[in-house]
Design an enzyme around this catalytic site. Sequence first.
Site, short mmCIF file in Angstrom:
data_model
loop_
_atom_site.label_atom_id
_atom_site.label_comp_id
_atom_site.label_asym_id
_atom_site.label_seq_id
_atom_site.Cartn_x
_atom_site.Cartn_y
_atom_site.Cartn_z
CB SER A 3 -0.98 0.00 1.18
OG SER A 3 -0.32 0.21 2.39
CG ASN A 4 3.58 2.73 2.95
OD1 ASN A 4 3.40 3.93 3.16
ND2 ASN A 4 3.34 1.80 3.86
CG HIS B 197 8.92 1.83 12.19
ND1 HIS B 197 9.15 0.48 12.11
CD2 HIS B 197 8.56 2.08 13.47
CE1 HIS B 197 8.95 -0.07 13.30
NE2 HIS B 197 8.59 0.88 14.14
CG ASP C 11 12.75 0.01 12.62
OD1 ASP C 11 12.82 0.03 11.39
OD2 ASP C 11 12.11 -0.84 13.25
C1 GRF Z 1 3.66 -0.56 6.86
O1 GRF Z 1 2.92 -0.43 8.04
C2 GRF Z 1 5.06 -0.06 7.04
O2 GRF Z 1 5.16 0.99 7.94
C3 GRF Z 1 5.77 -1.26 7.61
O3 GRF Z 1 5.20 -2.36 6.94
C4 GRF Z 1 3.89 -2.02 6.50
C5 GRF Z 1 3.86 -2.25 5.02
O4 GRF Z 1 2.60 -2.06 4.46
N1 GRF Z 1 7.20 -1.14 7.44
P1 GRF Z 1 2.44 -1.99 2.89
O5 GRF Z 1 3.07 -3.26 2.32
O6 GRF Z 1 3.12 -0.76 2.40
O7 GRF Z 1 0.95 -1.96 2.67
#
Ligand code: GRF
Length: 214
Positions: free
Chosen positions: A26-27, A122, A158
């Site tokens: 999703s990011n 994060h 992190d």
């Molecule tokens: C997110 O919550 C990010 O902060 C963490 O892993 C998750 C990944 O989500 N590192 P996505 O794959 O981007 O939906």
Amino acid sequence: MSGRERQPARPAGNRRLGVLISGRGSNLQAIIDAIDEGRLDARIAVVISNREGAPGLDRARRAGIGTLTLDHTGYASREAFDAAVAGELRQRDVDLVCLAGFMRRLSGDFVAAFPDAILNVHPSLLPAFVGRDAQRQAWEHGVKVSGATVHIVTPALDAGPIVRQAAVPVLPSDTPEALAVRILVEEHRIYPEAIGVILDGGWRIDGRRFIERA
Ligand code: GRF
């Protein structure tokens, strides 16, 4: 880390990202959308997953972005896997490596290969709640405010210089899952923004402080 002020990664219109994922993506989607909507001046040169079938790979393909799966279980060591990933990124001449839900620690050699040019998002207000399940850690701890952080990746988990943060209140009615949903909204907002800040240059690192030109 030096205090030297960074120049823009490259002239506008030609900035290349490599995005590493392990899952949902999703990011990654937030980065794709920011580029499509003209909020982020960059293109994604490649999306690399360490897991076959990661849903994020479909998001990349739908956007016409080249993908690769490098399954870490097929490599003899962490270093060998990291070297393969670094080689693919270098071959595509990326300016910035964006970790987007990439669930592998990266070796010191990998970090050294892209100095101050790896970003991670994060789901907590670092330095609180490092590692996995940060939203649940925050909820269990009983903090009243948590949030999201985008930071430069260093060999320590992190722990690198913080580029952007956003606070999210923890509500009395929250569950870890409900909190994670609201934190994710902030991740999607601050990650593309932080990528733009890094690519634009005009920042420096002093100790562990990330400082933008006033
Ligand atoms: C997110 O919550 C990010 O902060 C963490 O892993 C998750 C990944 O989500 N590192 P996505 O794959 O981007 O939906």
